[in-house]
Scaffold this motif. Structure first.
Motif, mmCIF file in Angstrom:
data_model
loop_
_atom_site.group_PDB
_atom_site.id
_atom_site.type_symbol
_atom_site.label_atom_id
_atom_site.label_comp_id
_atom_site.label_asym_id
_atom_site.label_seq_id
_atom_site.Cartn_x
_atom_site.Cartn_y
_atom_site.Cartn_z
ATOM 1 N N MET A 170 0.842 -1.200 0.000
ATOM 2 C CA MET A 170 0.000 0.000 0.000
ATOM 3 C C MET A 170 0.875 1.247 0.000
ATOM 4 S SD MET A 170 -3.292 0.692 2.465
ATOM 5 C CE MET A 170 -2.419 1.423 3.837
ATOM 6 N N VAL A 171 0.418 2.242 -0.695
ATOM 7 C CA VAL A 171 1.189 3.477 -0.832
ATOM 8 C C VAL A 171 1.094 4.298 0.460
ATOM 9 C CG1 VAL A 171 -0.792 4.629 -1.900
ATOM 10 C CG2 VAL A 171 1.505 5.508 -2.294
ATOM 11 N N ASP A 172 2.197 4.975 0.805
ATOM 12 C CA ASP A 172 2.199 5.851 1.985
ATOM 13 C C ASP A 172 1.468 7.154 1.694
ATOM 14 O OD1 ASP A 172 3.452 4.399 3.852
ATOM 15 O OD2 ASP A 172 5.469 5.181 3.440
ATOM 16 N N TYR A 173 0.692 7.610 2.646
ATOM 17 C CA TYR A 173 0.037 8.912 2.468
ATOM 18 C C TYR A 173 -0.198 9.559 3.817
ATOM 19 C CZ TYR A 173 -3.970 5.923 3.506
ATOM 20 O OH TYR A 173 -4.803 5.016 4.088
ATOM 21 N N THR A 174 -0.374 10.866 3.827
ATOM 22 C CA THR A 174 -0.633 11.590 5.072
ATOM 23 C C THR A 174 -2.123 11.923 5.156
ATOM 24 O OG1 THR A 174 -0.134 13.628 3.916
ATOM 25 C CG2 THR A 174 1.672 12.642 5.166
ATOM 26 N N THR A 175 -2.542 12.420 6.316
ATOM 27 C CA THR A 175 -3.962 12.731 6.531
ATOM 28 C C THR A 175 -4.479 13.740 5.507
ATOM 29 O OG1 THR A 175 -3.684 12.361 8.870
ATOM 30 C CG2 THR A 175 -5.613 13.613 8.229
ATOM 31 N N ASP A 176 -3.696 14.802 5.269
ATOM 32 C CA ASP A 176 -4.132 15.828 4.319
ATOM 33 C C ASP A 176 -4.267 15.238 2.919
ATOM 34 O OD1 ASP A 176 -1.088 16.099 4.990
ATOM 35 O OD2 ASP A 176 -1.274 16.680 2.896
#
Lengths: 289, 292
Positions: free
Chosen positions: B1-7
């Motif tokens: 799964m790709v990393d992502y931030t809340t925004d």
């Protein structure tokens, strides 16, 4: 034709009276008549009201300086930089009267002046608490369809103060970017002061995009104040000064802090001195487009 | 799964809501919304049109999100397709031109009523908020439904109806009657996208329910952070996470400075990012935000 070109000092002395409802053009950080606002503060005008589509630093400075006793805006703030500090403090302490406005109550309030109507109808505000805190806005049933509607009263502005990039000596003002409600403010107010970056020929106004949105027959004073919207923007010349906005908010953390800001940046001898104080040519070049 | 931030998660989920025929209303100081619209425009909704309050203009072209130079992209001669004399009146939501706008409430109740006006009593507020701008005018009118987002899902924001300090945006009122009974012609709130879940409204009870929970978030956690009982959609499942492509386009093209993060971060971290964005944008020689 009477000479409309005058100094900022003369314009505010002549056309802003204690108790007036002032219509300030622009929107939060954008094309606000800040130089004119600082002059109002220097002249210690009292018991003013401000109506602004979206308010920002002008209304906030006037509140801090004790010039306002009422405010009519749909929104007033410092965008992503935070709340309008003096406004927040004064409303919390019950020091100024708030007319809870929305975008449409202001837009329709001005339009009702053109049409000499006691109200204009809106299919909004229904079931909101705006109706609980504004006893001059009322629900009614449409005489034609029976639909539930809301009646918005007129807003009579005493003096509109609009900053524009270009104006001619007759008082035609051209706005290159967004106009918002500035043309309605100027056209419905009893008096109008235009401050501008540049004075140009009438022929130039005709050729500019948007032509003369602020019409000469409604303008009483034309004041040339380059960078007269700093620290807000004036398209197409410069954007807002984010550093100064943050400095302003920093100063305004307390009521005394605003007094210091006032001493440093408002109680100056001239607009030239203000521009030197904010950092002079270096700051100016920073914000130029 | 790709990393992502809340925004990034919020922005991408919001972008997915845009359809190809929408007029996307970009308000003031809402970089997550602007990023979401721009992402939609450069991916699945190329025909959607921006409407900037900053410019009162319909804008066809997508440009990079900017904090300091947005007026250039929104208002400059080459972009300005039309003057909309006055955005409030001309853009009242209706069926012909489907306008969509994302509102971010300071408080929201189980029926989707919202408050952006005050914390505390209106007559003597604890905190006077900036105000609700056009929300009281439009909230009951959206034919495409009201779009809402909350970057920090907590009990301060999600409150029971009796604790909503001021109703500045109208949802399903008290949930008991059809909206037309109140004179409201819109479809009511459609969804609330938060950092924890995608919430929508039960079509019969008009109450907020959990539709999907974001990866790594439990239904219990969403409920714990909500000040009223949430219903659960019969097909409740996990939110489809951002794809590698969505994250990459958002980070590299749409908003490389991370302006959207200003809506999510707090304290020192936020102040540092703000300073960094300001320095980078003022040092740009070409001040027109790049075309996408």
């Amino acid at each position: 034709m009477k000479d409309k070109i005058m100094s900022l000092k003369e314009a505010i002395e002549l056309y802003v009276e204690d108790g007036d409802l002032i219509g300030i053009g622009g929107l939060s950080f954008w094309r606000k008549a800040t130089a004119a606002t600082r002059e109002i503060i220097r002249q210690k005008k009292k018991n003013l009201g401000v109506v602004s589509f979206v308010g920002g630093i002008c209304a906030d400075m006037l509140i801090g300086a004790g010039c306002l006793d009422r405010i009519r805006t749909s929104f007033i703030g410092m965008e992503l930089f935070g709340l309008a500090p003096n406004h927040r403090r004064a409303v919390g302490a019950g020091q100024i009267k708030v007319f809870e406005e929305t975008e449409a109550t202001i837009a329709l309030g001005l339009k009702a002046i053109y049409l000499k109507l006691p109200f204009l109808p809106l299919r909004g505000l229904l079931e909101t608490d705006i109706l609980k805190v504004r006893d001059d806005i009322k629900e009614f049933n449409c005489p034609l369809t029976g639909d539930k509607l809301v009646a918005c009263p007129p807003i009579q502005v005493d003096v509109a103060i609009i900053h524009v990039p270009y104006a001619d000596e007759k008082g035609n003002g051209n706005i290159q970017g967004p106009v918002w409600l500035d043309d309605d403010l100027a056209k419905t107010a009893k008096k109008t002061i235009v401050t501008c970056e540049k004075i140009v020929e009438t022929e130039d106004i005709i050729h500019f995009q948007g032509k003369g949105q602020i019409p000469m027959q409604k303008v009483d004073a034309v004041v040339k104040v380059p960078f007269g919207a700093h620290p807000t923007s004036c398209f197409p010349f410069y954007t807002y000064d984010a550093d100064h906005m943050m400095k302003y908010i920093q100063y305004c953390q307390t009521a005394d802090g605003f007094k210091e800001y006032e001493k440093e940046y408002i109680a100056v001898a001239s607009h030239e001195e203000y521009l030197e104080k904010i950092g002079g040519i270096k700051e100016i070049l920073k914000i130029m487009t | 799964m790709v990393d992502y931030t809340t925004d990034e998660l919020l922005t991408i989920l919001m972008a997915r809501q845009v359809t190809n025929k929408d007029v996307m209303i970009v308000g003031v100081a809402t970089p997550i919304v602007w990023s979401a619209f721009t992402l939609a425009k450069v991916t699945h909704a190329p025909d959607a049109i921006f409407h900037y309050l900053m410019g009162n203009t319909f804008v066809w072209e997508a440009r990079q999100v900017s904090l300091l130079w947005l007026e250039l992209g929104a208002a400059s001669r080459c972009h300005r397709l039309h003057n909309t004399g006055e955005c409030t009146l001309e853009l009242l939501p209706h069926d012909i031109l489907t306008t969509i706008e994302f509102f971010r409430p300071a408080q929201i109740d189980q029926f989707g009523n919202t408050n952006n006006t005050v914390i505390g009593d209106w007559h003597k507020p604890k905190v006077r908020l900036p105000g609700a701008a056009g929300i009281p005018d439009f909230s009951g009118l959206y034919s495409a439904g009201q779009h809402l987002y909350v970057p920090r899902h907590d009990k301060r924001t999600f409150v029971p109806a009796e604790k909503l300090f001021f109703r500045s945006g109208v949802g399903f009122v008290d949930g008991t009657r059809p909206l037309t009974d109140y004179g409201l012609i819109g479809r009511g709130p459609k969804f609330v996208i938060t950092n924890l879940a995608y919430l929508d409204f039960d079509p019969k009870e008009h109450r907020m329910r959990i539709k999907t929970v974001h990866p790594g978030v439990t239904v219990e956690k969403v409920q714990e952070n909500t000040g009223f009982e949430l219903l659960k959609a019969p097909d409740l499942k996990e939110t489809k996470p951002p794809t590698e492509t969505e994250v990459r386009i958002l980070r590299e093209k749409v908003d490389p400075l991370g302006i959207r993060k200003l809506e999510v971060l707090t304290g020192k971290e936020r102040a540092e990012l703000l300073e960094e964005i300001i320095r980078k944008e003022y040092s740009r020689v070409d001040r027109m935000p790049p075309r996408l």
